[in-house]
Structures are given as C-alpha cells and as structure tokens.
Design an enzyme around this catalytic site. Structure first.
Site, mmCIF file in Angstrom:
data_model
loop_
_atom_site.group_PDB
_atom_site.id
_atom_site.type_symbol
_atom_site.label_atom_id
_atom_site.label_comp_id
_atom_site.label_asym_id
_atom_site.label_seq_id
_atom_site.Cartn_x
_atom_site.Cartn_y
_atom_site.Cartn_z
ATOM 1 N N LYS A 1 -12.958 -4.007 -49.031
ATOM 2 C CA LYS A 1 -13.753 -4.199 -50.250
ATOM 3 C C LYS A 1 -14.232 -2.866 -50.805
ATOM 4 C CE LYS A 1 -15.571 -8.808 -49.439
ATOM 5 N NZ LYS A 1 -16.789 -9.619 -49.318
ATOM 6 N N GLU B 1 -17.259 -2.723 -28.688
ATOM 7 C CA GLU B 1 -17.105 -3.689 -29.777
ATOM 8 C C GLU B 1 -18.496 -4.077 -30.272
ATOM 9 O OE1 GLU B 1 -16.152 -6.088 -32.618
ATOM 10 O OE2 GLU B 1 -14.535 -5.053 -31.589
ATOM 11 N N GLU C 1 -12.245 3.008 -26.284
ATOM 12 C CA GLU C 1 -11.644 2.272 -27.396
ATOM 13 C C GLU C 1 -12.783 1.752 -28.267
ATOM 14 O OE1 GLU C 1 -8.566 -1.319 -28.539
ATOM 15 O OE2 GLU C 1 -9.430 -1.321 -26.534
ATOM 16 N N ASP D 1 -10.850 -2.744 -38.307
ATOM 17 C CA ASP D 1 -11.146 -3.444 -39.558
ATOM 18 C C ASP D 1 -10.949 -2.460 -40.710
ATOM 19 O OD1 ASP D 1 -12.319 -4.702 -41.781
ATOM 20 O OD2 ASP D 1 -13.843 -5.677 -40.549
ATOM 21 N N ASP E 1 -1.859 -1.344 -39.127
ATOM 22 C CA ASP E 1 -0.770 -1.958 -39.886
ATOM 23 C C ASP E 1 -1.204 -2.184 -41.328
ATOM 24 O OD1 ASP E 1 -2.614 -3.956 -39.427
ATOM 25 O OD2 ASP E 1 -1.203 -5.356 -38.504
#
Length: 163
Positions: free
Chosen positions: A118, A62, A37, A114, A150
C-alpha cells in the site's frame, strides 16, 4: 486486554520451554554463530536449517505471536524433537538494537517478507534503508544479509534502497 496479552505470553513461554526454545532473551545463545531470520512466519526455514546445522544458533523472529506458537509447536513435533539451537522470538525489527549488541549476528535472513504494497507503507518494509542500517550495525565483520522475495515491487524497491 492486559490479561489476554499476559496469558498469550505465558503460553508462548510454556510452548517455548517445551520446544527447547527461548522467546525472551535472544542474547543468551552461547558461543555458537547467530543466524537471525526476521519475519520468520511459522519458522519453517529456521527450524529446518537448525536441524541441519547444529553448530549455529537460529533465531526465528516474528511479530505475530500466533505464528510463533505454530512454529514452536511445529519444531517440537519434528523428528527427534525441536533442535536445541532453535530459538523463537516475538517482536519487531524496530526493537533489534534493544535485543542484540552491535556486531553480534553472523547472518540475517529476510525470506519472502511482507511487501507492504500500500502507498505510504514503504517505511515498514524490512529492506527500507533505516532497517538496512540496523542490520549492518548488528552484523559481524564478514556477516551476510540474505534476501529472498517473489514480489517484483519489493525487489525493485530493495535494489534502490541498497544502492
């Protein structure tokens, strides 16, 4: 600053060891299938899946070390303790090819990444074509890339990149 980074990494190693997790060498997973992941946040998805599927090695990757610390602590506090098939890794997708051999990963999960909304940040998105090429190289034949979002903008961008 170097001392602070060293202390954080030492703390991650200790937490990782306490939780039964590895944060340095993801290639050392044994013979289990490898599910990765990327952008795992606090690792909740990987931890729950590792608990359910003990025959698979789950690696929660991460870039934010604080999230990894929270994830390792959360895994340690799970009923029965941290699954031994759960590994945490502090790094970015930019370094995947340094950590994983070609055709060594069975599945890659991108869960609510994320969106980097921008202007000018599109190359940072985990579904950018340069990352997709890396994923395809890492996945075994028949491997799967699973993407959930989403964010409509990221979804549309990802469809364009995949085509």
């Amino acid at each position: 600053m170097k001392k602070i980074i060293a202390l954080v990494m030492a703390a991650l190693m200790v937490i990782g060891m306490m939780a039964g997790c590895v944060v340095e060498k993801p290639a050392e997973v044994g013979t289990r299938p490898v599910f990765l992941e990327i952008g795992a946040g606090k690792g909740g998805f990987a931890a729950k899946m590792a608990k359910r599927h003990t025959d698979v090695c789950y690696i929660a990757m991460e870039r934010v070390s604080d999230c990894v610390v929270l994830g390792a602590e959360g895994a340690k506090n799970m009923e029965g303790g941290a699954p031994d098939n759960l590994k945490f890794l502090v790094d970015t997708a930019d370094n995947l090819t340094k950590m994983f051999a070609p055709a060594s990963v069975d599945a890659i999960f991108l869960n609510f990444s994320d969106p980097w909304s921008k202007k000018g940040y599109a190359k940072r998105r985990l579904t950018h074509r340069r990352y997709l090429a890396v994923y395809m190289n890492l996945l075994k034949d028949g491997g799967k890339l699973r993407f959930k979002t989403d964010n409509d903008g990221l979804f549309d961008f990802s469809l364009d990149e995949i085509e």
